[in-house]
Design an enzyme around this catalytic site. Sequence first.
Site, mmCIF file in Angstrom:
data_model
loop_
_atom_site.group_PDB
_atom_site.id
_atom_site.type_symbol
_atom_site.label_atom_id
_atom_site.label_comp_id
_atom_site.label_asym_id
_atom_site.label_seq_id
_atom_site.Cartn_x
_atom_site.Cartn_y
_atom_site.Cartn_z
ATOM 1 N N TYR A 158 0.848 -1.196 0.000
ATOM 2 C CA TYR A 158 0.000 0.000 0.000
ATOM 3 C C TYR A 158 0.885 1.247 0.000
ATOM 4 O O TYR A 158 0.689 2.172 -0.811
ATOM 5 C CB TYR A 158 -0.898 -0.027 1.242
ATOM 6 C CG TYR A 158 -1.689 1.247 1.485
ATOM 7 C CD1 TYR A 158 -2.717 1.628 0.643
ATOM 8 C CD2 TYR A 158 -1.391 2.068 2.586
ATOM 9 C CE1 TYR A 158 -3.444 2.795 0.880
ATOM 10 C CE2 TYR A 158 -2.117 3.229 2.832
ATOM 11 C CZ TYR A 158 -3.137 3.590 1.974
ATOM 12 O OH TYR A 158 -3.847 4.742 2.203
ATOM 13 N N LYS A 162 1.337 4.500 -2.634
ATOM 14 C CA LYS A 162 1.141 5.888 -2.211
ATOM 15 C C LYS A 162 2.406 6.719 -2.460
ATOM 16 O O LYS A 162 2.331 7.908 -2.775
ATOM 17 C CB LYS A 162 0.717 5.931 -0.742
ATOM 18 C CG LYS A 162 -0.673 5.346 -0.510
ATOM 19 C CD LYS A 162 -1.725 6.170 -1.260
ATOM 20 C CE LYS A 162 -3.139 5.718 -1.005
ATOM 21 N NZ LYS A 162 -4.131 6.595 -1.616
#
Length: 259
Positions: A158, A162
Amino acid sequence: MSDNGFKGKVAIVTGAATGIGFEIARQLATRGASVMLNDLDSEVLQKALARIREEGGDCESAAGDAGDPGYIERLVAKTVECFGRVDLAVANAGLTRFSSILDIEPSDLQSMLDLNLKGSVFLAKYAARQMIGQGDGGRILFMSSVTGHQAHPDAVCYGMTKAALRMLAKGLVVELAGHGITTNAISPGATTTERTLAGDAQFEAKWIETTPTGRVTAPIDIASTALWLLSPEAAQITGQTIVVDGGWTATSEVPNFSH
Ligand SMILES: NC(=O)c1ccc[n+]([C@@H]2O[C@H](COP(=O)([O-])OP(=O)(O)OC[C@H]3O[C@@H](n4cnc5c(N)ncnc54)[C@H](O)[C@@H]3O)[C@@H](O)[C@H]2O)c1
């Protein structure tokens, strides 16, 4: 900024039915922008639309998958059909799949790549094409995360997606700054949204322990920063990522999740 600071501007916000996206859409509408709200969940989206309209906002909705490039192209076209133009594009929708690298499944990684990266890239593509055609600039904003700055347990993939969004915001400067289009990102820290609160009853209490300001981030903290980056006042700020986390990345202490 005046209450009417965004009058005449047209915005698209993805993932706008709840949380950070909803607050950005609501604040833009409150200040006079016409807003196209997107979300995958059509039922919750209708409630969000009704709430903003009750508050006097000019908005429309388009349910669909913000990670699907074909849908994003239609979303931009629908916005132009409804409001005549696009000035502000907020690629807010994002997906978190927490997992150790030892357990990550291809489907988990793929879903994050699809929404967090593909969705953001193609919203930038179709919004930028429209803005360039209009000829008077625009604003593109990506939603990164503090996990794209600092290592965080079970968030390596994740966080990787980002972190990529920060480079997307920076890299687009080469192509878009000359057209008066700014490209920036915001990295929220732990933020109290419907999802984070539902996922962990202790979410707020835990993050307060390790957030230097002594409170967790609220959607309005992110929305206020977003509004400034989307405003005419921020015309000279592009390629940047602003961290909104109550100082958490300065220390990066992770809460004790075992209690
Ligand atoms: N909340 C946090 O603590 C936090 C921290 C850092 C970064 N972020 C980022 O901020 C953004 C918003 O986070 P949040 O917690 O407000 O949102 P969230 O994860 O709760 O989702 C917001 C909305 O996005 C919608 N959505 C999910 N998949 C979608 C899709 N494929 N297409 C369109 N809409 C979809 C959901 O239905 C929901 O209404 C995300 O990109 C997230 O990664 C959040």
